[in-house]
Write a protein that holds these residues in place. Structure first.
Motif, PDB file in Angstrom:
ATOM      1  N   THR A  95       0.847  -1.191   0.000  1.00 60.50           N
ATOM      2  CA  THR A  95       0.000   0.000   0.000  1.00 60.50           C
ATOM      3  C   THR A  95       0.884   1.242   0.000  1.00 60.50           C
ATOM      4  O   THR A  95       1.922   1.273   0.662  1.00 60.50           O
ATOM      5  CB  THR A  95      -0.909   0.016   1.247  1.00 60.50           C
ATOM      6  OG1 THR A  95      -1.796  -1.098   1.197  1.00 60.50           O
ATOM      7  CG2 THR A  95      -1.721   1.297   1.336  1.00 60.50           C
ATOM      8  N   LYS A  96       0.457   2.261  -0.748  1.00 58.25           N
ATOM      9  CA  LYS A  96       1.130   3.560  -0.678  1.00 58.25           C
ATOM     10  C   LYS A  96       0.413   4.421   0.363  1.00 58.25           C
ATOM     11  O   LYS A  96      -0.819   4.419   0.439  1.00 58.25           O
ATOM     12  CB  LYS A  96       1.113   4.241  -2.047  1.00 58.25           C
ATOM     13  CG  LYS A  96       1.962   3.520  -3.085  1.00 58.25           C
ATOM     14  CD  LYS A  96       1.984   4.275  -4.411  1.00 58.25           C
ATOM     15  CE  LYS A  96       2.876   3.549  -5.429  1.00 58.25           C
ATOM     16  NZ  LYS A  96       2.910   4.249  -6.731  1.00 58.25           N
ATOM     17  N   TYR A  97       1.190   5.170   1.131  1.00 60.03           N
ATOM     18  CA  TYR A  97       0.626   5.985   2.206  1.00 60.03           C
ATOM     19  C   TYR A  97       0.919   7.465   1.958  1.00 60.03           C
ATOM     20  O   TYR A  97       2.026   7.828   1.543  1.00 60.03           O
ATOM     21  CB  TYR A  97       1.214   5.571   3.558  1.00 60.03           C
ATOM     22  CG  TYR A  97       0.946   4.131   3.910  1.00 60.03           C
ATOM     23  CD1 TYR A  97      -0.192   3.757   4.606  1.00 60.03           C
ATOM     24  CD2 TYR A  97       1.840   3.131   3.516  1.00 60.03           C
ATOM     25  CE1 TYR A  97      -0.441   2.430   4.914  1.00 60.03           C
ATOM     26  CE2 TYR A  97       1.599   1.798   3.812  1.00 60.03           C
ATOM     27  CZ  TYR A  97       0.456   1.451   4.507  1.00 60.03           C
ATOM     28  OH  TYR A  97       0.221   0.133   4.794  1.00 60.03           O
TER      29      TYR A  97
ATOM     30  N   GLU B  99      -4.522   9.872  -8.891  1.00 58.80           N
ATOM     31  CA  GLU B  99      -4.338   9.930 -10.344  1.00 58.80           C
ATOM     32  C   GLU B  99      -2.977   9.390 -10.766  1.00 58.80           C
ATOM     33  O   GLU B  99      -2.839   8.857 -11.872  1.00 58.80           O
ATOM     34  CB  GLU B  99      -4.542  11.359 -10.849  1.00 58.80           C
ATOM     35  CG  GLU B  99      -5.975  11.844 -10.731  1.00 58.80           C
ATOM     36  CD  GLU B  99      -6.966  10.917 -11.427  1.00 58.80           C
ATOM     37  OE1 GLU B  99      -6.632  10.365 -12.496  1.00 58.80           O
ATOM     38  OE2 GLU B  99      -8.075  10.725 -10.897  1.00 58.80           O
ATOM     39  N   GLU B 100      -1.987   9.523  -9.913  1.00 55.07           N
ATOM     40  CA  GLU B 100      -0.692   8.905 -10.215  1.00 55.07           C
ATOM     41  C   GLU B 100      -0.835   7.385 -10.260  1.00 55.07           C
ATOM     42  O   GLU B 100      -0.267   6.716 -11.126  1.00 55.07           O
ATOM     43  CB  GLU B 100       0.336   9.332  -9.165  1.00 55.07           C
ATOM     44  CG  GLU B 100       0.736  10.801  -9.287  1.00 55.07           C
ATOM     45  CD  GLU B 100       1.558  11.293  -8.106  1.00 55.07           C
ATOM     46  OE1 GLU B 100       1.817  10.472  -7.185  1.00 55.07           O
ATOM     47  OE2 GLU B 100       1.930  12.476  -8.081  1.00 55.07           O
ATOM     48  N   ILE B 101      -1.605   6.839  -9.338  1.00 49.34           N
ATOM     49  CA  ILE B 101      -1.844   5.396  -9.336  1.00 49.34           C
ATOM     50  C   ILE B 101      -2.684   4.992 -10.547  1.00 49.34           C
ATOM     51  O   ILE B 101      -2.446   3.946 -11.167  1.00 49.34           O
ATOM     52  CB  ILE B 101      -2.533   4.971  -8.019  1.00 49.34           C
ATOM     53  CG1 ILE B 101      -1.547   5.112  -6.858  1.00 49.34           C
ATOM     54  CG2 ILE B 101      -3.075   3.546  -8.105  1.00 49.34           C
ATOM     55  CD1 ILE B 101      -2.163   4.934  -5.487  1.00 49.34           C
ATOM     56  N   LEU B 102      -3.654   5.837 -10.897  1.00 48.91           N
ATOM     57  CA  LEU B 102      -4.509   5.559 -12.051  1.00 48.91           C
ATOM     58  C   LEU B 102      -3.854   5.949 -13.367  1.00 48.91           C
ATOM     59  O   LEU B 102      -4.435   5.751 -14.440  1.00 48.91           O
ATOM     60  CB  LEU B 102      -5.847   6.308 -11.894  1.00 48.91           C
ATOM     61  CG  LEU B 102      -6.714   5.850 -10.717  1.00 48.91           C
ATOM     62  CD1 LEU B 102      -7.883   6.811 -10.514  1.00 48.91           C
ATOM     63  CD2 LEU B 102      -7.216   4.438 -10.924  1.00 48.91           C
TER      64      LEU B 102
ATOM     65  N   ASN C  48      -5.640  14.293 -15.749  1.00 48.09           N
ATOM     66  CA  ASN C  48      -6.385  14.607 -14.536  1.00 48.09           C
ATOM     67  C   ASN C  48      -5.522  15.286 -13.487  1.00 48.09           C
ATOM     68  O   ASN C  48      -6.019  16.086 -12.695  1.00 48.09           O
ATOM     69  CB  ASN C  48      -7.017  13.344 -13.961  1.00 48.09           C
ATOM     70  CG  ASN C  48      -8.392  13.070 -14.551  1.00 48.09           C
ATOM     71  OD1 ASN C  48      -8.890  13.840 -15.364  1.00 48.09           O
ATOM     72  ND2 ASN C  48      -8.998  11.972 -14.137  1.00 48.09           N
ATOM     73  N   VAL C  49      -4.249  14.976 -13.463  1.00 48.12           N
ATOM     74  CA  VAL C  49      -3.342  15.677 -12.552  1.00 48.12           C
ATOM     75  C   VAL C  49      -3.386  17.176 -12.841  1.00 48.12           C
ATOM     76  O   VAL C  49      -3.504  18.003 -11.939  1.00 48.12           O
ATOM     77  CB  VAL C  49      -1.906  15.139 -12.675  1.00 48.12           C
ATOM     78  CG1 VAL C  49      -0.916  16.069 -11.974  1.00 48.12           C
ATOM     79  CG2 VAL C  49      -1.811  13.729 -12.087  1.00 48.12           C
TER      80      VAL C  49
END
Length: 423
Positions: free
Chosen positions: A333-335, A392-395, A400-401
């Motif tokens: 997981t990213k936090y 959005e970085e994950i997507l 969108n950024v």
């Protein structure tokens, strides 16, 4: 025949229409029931409705457990999505569990009147499906004290809500298989988000959060308690009383309110807090001070002995980091941990402590402890915008950024309007 009987028992015990089975091998049926769909419009008073945040909600009931972690109770949850996703004109891009921040008054839940906070995530760019639990002490259980900042109870009720929402979404034909999953909360909602992360890491290997974003939260409640007492100040004076009241009522702690609170608060707990007739800023006004020593008794300010230590020790056992905590957060997981160093509601060092804990466990952690102003206004905007960008970085959407950065630049220009609507 014996072998056949054994196989039948195994199949029967493992099969279910419900995803997951919770911490205690869930021995109750979620019994999900959709009770309402409605159209919402958030933040409409911000500069001629510049955000234009229209969205739809599916409100449902489900069975979970009360504060004793075993008595079944009926709770409400809500699924929010923008009209394009709701009407299946656009595919959902991700699922998000939204952990609501501090509320104190009737109707202040995501399925009721508290929609401006989740509204940001209902923008037309991201196409998220957001799931929220109203939790114990609200809606169907509004006559009961809320289990405010009680992590195990909140996490169990939240995971039951998530599983119930998955049933609703699948039954209604939404394409949710394989979507990224985000776990998000600010303030006490940030505390709930990390509590949910811990629950999933310990008991739900079938569920993975791609991102857990938690902002400006009392992750180590004792750190906040100590800072309040040592600084003799809180810009949000109701926070500690709300926690102490919730802990006394939820865990049936053996002290009286006059043991921990000075007058006039000591004699007005039922009227000001437990009745849920007042919002948090109303309660701040009724308390009428920002000095901790004007609110807590000397015994409660001494957290090294007596009743103060009793409260402190209970806070310690329910904190999410700090001494005594050794749970292993998911390294996959990213936090994102954010807390403005200019926050006057609670000290940002609790956020630093949480980030350090995650890092010590080998996790991927991004932080923002810059001074972005006080807790609610620029602080909340900074967290929300930062969370959306990381989603959005994950997507993997650079377009969108750019859109989100432009959106929040516009909103920051109208910060006084946000003040007017109570964010």
């Amino acid at each position: 025949m014996l072998l056949l009987t054994m196989c039948t028992c195994i199949i029967t015990s493992c099969s279910s229409d419900e995803p997951g089975n919770g911490k205690q091998n869930r021995d109750y049926d979620l019994d999900v029931k959709v009770v309402q769909t409605r159209s919402c419009h958030a933040l409409k008073d911000v500069k001629d409705d510049i955000l234009n945040l229209h969205f739809n909600q599916i409100i449902f009931e489900y069975t979970s457990v009360g504060p004793d972690m075993k008595t079944p109770v009926r709770l409400t949850g809500v699924i929010s999505m923008n009209p394009a996703v709701f009407n299946k004109e656009a595919a959902p891009r991700a699922l998000m569990f939204y952990n609501e921040f501090t509320t104190a008054k009737h109707g202040e839940r995501t399925s009721q009147n508290e929609i401006d906070d989740v509204g940001f995530y209902m923008n037309k760019f991201q196409n998220l499906i957001a799931i929220s639990s109203d939790l114990y002490g609200w809606t169907l259980t509004e006559d009961k004290p809320q289990a405010y900042c009680c992590p195990e109870i909140t996490a169990q009720e939240s995971i039951d809500c998530w599983d119930a929402a998955m049933i609703v979404l699948k039954d209604q034909g939404y394409a949710i298989e394989g979507l990224h999953k985000f776990n998000v909360g600010y303030s006490s909602g940030g505390f709930s988000a990390i509590a949910l992360q811990r629950y999933v890491d310990e008991y739900r290997p079938d569920l993975h959060w791609d991102l857990t974003a938690a902002g400006a939260a009392p992750f180590d409640i004792c750190t906040i308690y100590e800072n309040f007492v040592e600084s003799d100040f809180s810009g949000y004076i109701c926070a500690l009383p709300l926690m102490i009241v919730a802990y006394k009522e939820t865990y049936h702690m053996d002290f009286s309110y006059s043991d921990v609170f000075k007058e006039p608060l000591a004699s007005h707990i039922q009227e000001w807090i437990l009745s849920k007739d007042y919002g948090t800023w109303d309660i701040n006004g009724l308390i009428g001070t920002e000095k901790i020593s004007d609110v807590l008794t000397p015994a409660a300010c001494n957290y090294k002995s007596g009743v103060g230590k009793m409260v402190y020790d209970k806070f310690r056992s329910n904190s999410l980091c700090g001494p005594g905590q050794n749970w292993q957060p998911s390294k996959d997981t990213k936090y994102f941990i954010m807390h403005s160093s200019g926050d006057l509601y609670m000290n940002y060092l609790a956020g630093v402590e949480m980030a350090d804990y995650l890092k010590s466990k080998g996790c991927q952690v991004e932080t923002d402890f810059d001074d972005t102003g006080n807790h609610v206004y620029y602080g909340l905007l900074t967290f929300t915008g930062g969370t959306m960008l990381r989603m959005e970085e994950i997507l993997n959407s650079n377009d969108n950024v750019t859109r989100i950065k432009e959106l929040f630049d516009q909103v920051k220009g109208y910060i006084s309007d946000l003040n007017g609507i109570g964010l």
